[in-house]
Design a protein around this motif. Sequence first.
Motif, PDB file in Angstrom:
ATOM      1  N   SER A  91       2.728  -3.159   2.633  1.00 23.35           N
ATOM      2  CA  SER A  91       3.761  -2.336   3.321  1.00 23.35           C
ATOM      3  C   SER A  91       4.543  -1.520   2.659  1.00 23.35           C
ATOM      4  N   ILE A  92       6.160  -1.610   3.114  1.00 21.86           N
ATOM      5  CA  ILE A  92       7.319  -0.456   2.495  1.00 21.86           C
ATOM      6  C   ILE A  92       7.718  -0.411   0.609  1.00 21.86           C
ATOM      7  N   ALA A  93       6.891  -1.505  -0.003  1.00 21.04           N
ATOM      8  CA  ALA A  93       6.845  -1.827  -1.016  1.00 21.04           C
ATOM      9  C   ALA A  93       6.040  -0.851  -1.735  1.00 21.04           C
ATOM     10  N   ALA A  94       4.494  -0.518  -0.986  1.00 17.93           N
ATOM     11  CA  ALA A  94       4.164   0.427  -1.663  1.00 17.93           C
ATOM     12  C   ALA A  94       3.999   1.652  -0.660  1.00 17.93           C
ATOM     13  N   MET A  95       4.461   2.491  -0.105  1.00 19.73           N
ATOM     14  CA  MET A  95       4.702   2.913   0.146  1.00 19.73           C
ATOM     15  C   MET A  95       6.159   3.810  -0.118  1.00 19.73           C
ATOM     16  N   LEU A  96       7.601   3.416  -0.269  1.00 20.19           N
ATOM     17  CA  LEU A  96       8.803   3.789  -0.023  1.00 20.19           C
ATOM     18  C   LEU A  96       9.176   4.363  -1.643  1.00 20.19           C
ATOM     19  N   SER A  97       9.375   5.388  -2.252  1.00 19.30           N
ATOM     20  CA  SER A  97      10.417   6.039  -3.566  1.00 19.30           C
ATOM     21  C   SER A  97      11.309   5.304  -3.485  1.00 19.30           C
ATOM     22  N   PRO A  98      12.107   4.911  -4.728  1.00 18.14           N
ATOM     23  CA  PRO A  98      11.177   4.905  -6.157  1.00 18.14           C
ATOM     24  C   PRO A  98      10.242   3.958  -6.135  1.00 18.14           C
ATOM     25  N   GLY A  99      10.909   2.658  -5.751  1.00 17.24           N
ATOM     26  CA  GLY A  99       9.814   1.556  -6.155  1.00 17.24           C
ATOM     27  C   GLY A  99       8.132   1.092  -5.695  1.00 17.24           C
ATOM     28  N   SER A 100       7.716   2.053  -5.130  1.00 19.89           N
ATOM     29  CA  SER A 100       6.076   1.998  -5.093  1.00 19.89           C
ATOM     30  C   SER A 100       5.754   2.420  -5.997  1.00 19.89           C
ATOM     31  N   SER A 101       6.451   3.540  -7.128  1.00 18.29           N
ATOM     32  CA  SER A 101       5.756   4.582  -8.550  1.00 18.29           C
ATOM     33  C   SER A 101       5.675   2.675  -9.303  1.00 18.29           C
ATOM     34  N   HIS A 102       7.078   1.537  -9.517  1.00 23.82           N
ATOM     35  CA  HIS A 102       7.022   0.614  -9.800  1.00 23.82           C
ATOM     36  C   HIS A 102       5.724  -0.954  -9.619  1.00 23.82           C
ATOM     37  N   VAL A 103       5.801  -0.986  -8.444  1.00 24.40           N
ATOM     38  CA  VAL A 103       4.172  -1.520  -7.351  1.00 24.40           C
ATOM     39  C   VAL A 103       3.161  -0.860  -7.905  1.00 24.40           C
ATOM     40  N   LEU A 104       2.778   0.388  -7.800  1.00 23.33           N
ATOM     41  CA  LEU A 104       1.812   0.852  -8.572  1.00 23.33           C
ATOM     42  C   LEU A 104       1.802   0.255  -9.774  1.00 23.33           C
ATOM     43  N   ARG A 105       2.281   0.509 -10.597  1.00 25.94           N
ATOM     44  CA  ARG A 105       1.782  -0.012 -12.387  1.00 25.94           C
ATOM     45  C   ARG A 105       2.007  -0.922 -11.982  1.00 25.94           C
ATOM     46  N   ALA A 106       2.274  -1.900 -11.896  1.00 23.22           N
ATOM     47  CA  ALA A 106       2.510  -3.503 -11.378  1.00 23.22           C
ATOM     48  C   ALA A 106       0.834  -3.242 -10.807  1.00 23.22           C
ATOM     49  N   VAL A 107       0.588  -3.045 -10.233  1.00 18.08           N
ATOM     50  CA  VAL A 107      -1.368  -3.898  -9.715  1.00 18.08           C
ATOM     51  C   VAL A 107      -2.607  -2.900 -11.313  1.00 18.08           C
ATOM     52  N   GLU A 108      -2.081  -1.648 -11.340  1.00 18.21           N
ATOM     53  CA  GLU A 108      -2.874  -0.408 -12.397  1.00 18.21           C
ATOM     54  C   GLU A 108      -2.939  -2.194 -13.693  1.00 18.21           C
ATOM     55  N   GLU A 109      -1.371  -2.553 -14.337  1.00 18.95           N
ATOM     56  CA  GLU A 109      -1.470  -3.376 -15.155  1.00 18.95           C
ATOM     57  C   GLU A 109      -2.690  -4.925 -15.012  1.00 18.95           C
ATOM     58  N   ALA A 110      -2.476  -5.084 -13.599  1.00 13.65           N
ATOM     59  CA  ALA A 110      -2.489  -6.640 -13.500  1.00 13.65           C
ATOM     60  C   ALA A 110      -4.394  -6.692 -12.912  1.00 13.65           C
ATOM     61  N   ARG A 111      -4.511  -5.694 -12.899  1.00 13.74           N
ATOM     62  CA  ARG A 111      -6.075  -5.672 -12.350  1.00 13.74           C
ATOM     63  C   ARG A 111      -6.835  -6.140 -12.811  1.00 13.74           C
ATOM     64  N   PRO A 112      -7.135  -6.172 -14.462  1.00 11.35           N
ATOM     65  CA  PRO A 112      -7.724  -6.240 -15.077  1.00 11.35           C
ATOM     66  C   PRO A 112      -8.078  -8.428 -14.775  1.00 11.35           C
ATOM     67  N   GLY A 113      -7.108  -8.948 -14.966  1.00 10.45           N
ATOM     68  CA  GLY A 113      -7.539 -10.185 -14.919  1.00 10.45           C
ATOM     69  C   GLY A 113      -7.071 -11.101 -13.679  1.00 10.45           C
ATOM     70  N   CYS A 114      -7.133 -10.042 -12.851  1.00  9.46           N
ATOM     71  CA  CYS A 114      -5.954 -10.552 -11.307  1.00  9.46           C
ATOM     72  C   CYS A 114      -7.118  -9.921 -10.128  1.00  9.46           C
ATOM     73  N   THR A 115      -7.658 -11.092  -9.474  1.00 14.68           N
ATOM     74  CA  THR A 115      -7.493  -9.783  -8.069  1.00 14.68           C
ATOM     75  C   THR A 115      -6.256  -9.373  -7.224  1.00 14.68           C
ATOM     76  N   ILE A 116      -6.733  -8.536  -7.238  1.00 16.29           N
ATOM     77  CA  ILE A 116      -5.842  -7.556  -6.236  1.00 16.29           C
ATOM     78  C   ILE A 116      -5.992  -7.317  -4.663  1.00 16.29           C
ATOM     79  N   THR A 117      -4.499  -7.998  -3.820  1.00 15.33           N
ATOM     80  CA  THR A 117      -5.197  -7.776  -2.592  1.00 15.33           C
ATOM     81  C   THR A 117      -4.000  -6.823  -1.837  1.00 15.33           C
ATOM     82  N   TYR A 118      -4.257  -6.045  -1.093  1.00 13.40           N
ATOM     83  CA  TYR A 118      -3.227  -5.255  -0.202  1.00 13.40           C
ATOM     84  C   TYR A 118      -3.244  -4.904   1.124  1.00 13.40           C
ATOM     85  N   ASP A 119      -2.170  -4.976   1.615  1.00  8.93           N
ATOM     86  CA  ASP A 119      -1.763  -4.538   3.363  1.00  8.93           C
ATOM     87  C   ASP A 119      -0.973  -3.473   3.549  1.00  8.93           C
TER      88      ASP A 119
END
Length: 302
Positions: free
Chosen positions: A119-147
């Motif tokens: 949603s908005i969290a993954a699109m709107l700056s400046p927060g979206s860049s922090h969300v993307l980094r969190a996903v990248e860091e979490a991916r090795p140990g987590c299932t990632i889901t996105y809407d």
Amino acid sequence: MLTVIGEALVDEVVSDTAPRRFHPGGSPLNVAVGVARLGRPVQFVGRFGSDTYGAMIAEHLRANSVLTAFEADELPTSVATAVLDPAGGARYTFDLDWTLPGLDLPSLLDGTTMLHTGSIAAMLSPGSSHVLRAVEEARPGCTITYDPNCRPTIITDASYAREQAEKFVALADVVKASDEDLRWLYPDQSAEESARQWLTAGPSLVVVTRGSKGPWAVAAAGEYEVAAPTVSVVDTVGAGDSFMSALLVGLMDRELDGGARRSDLARISSGDVHDLLSFAARAAAVTVSRAGANPPYRSEVP
């Protein structure tokens, strides 16, 4: 444990046939509440203010047993105004500021086996860049889901939105999008064609919600659809979020969460996909049968 990262806000629901209503909302917050009501532990990571609306959100999370690890800040709580048409469909406008508080995300994600965002969290700056980094860091140990849950009144540039969505799709294991999202992002092809294209980018499962036509999905094992349950619609606010919550819970029920299960998820069976779609569609049907983003409890999903 499932962690949801994204925006929290208050929905002001306006129609010609009823008084103005106020509901805690925001797609990620709705998903977190939906997961909790379906019986799975979940924490929400986002922001809201220390104003009246923020207090409403904090109480809503507490009452639904959604964990939080941050304090309200001094910015105003975000607001979404949903104007309902005679059929109960919602058209949104927003007054929001999307930032993430200074949180220690690696610590917060300790013990998380599934991370959801969108949603908005993954699109709107400046927060979206922090969300993307969190996903990248979490991916090795987590299932990632996105809407993507596109909001063209906020992100008006479809080209930018498409580029941003594709970054998250490439990192995701499971993607859910509405047919409206996909038609806006890719106007020259069908929603199903766009979903097939996304599947080749990395996810194991791509699901398309299609309103009364029922959901459709594509995975390595094939393509699937189920009928939407017949229900009297009050409004559609939060329906997609309830669908997403049930999809996540269904994956966890099948122990397909966690980085170590990624290969199992890639081989998801036809029967499991069909059952996931059916369960999620039934959960969404409960939500559209009542006012606002009011996801069902497990006992309410037939």
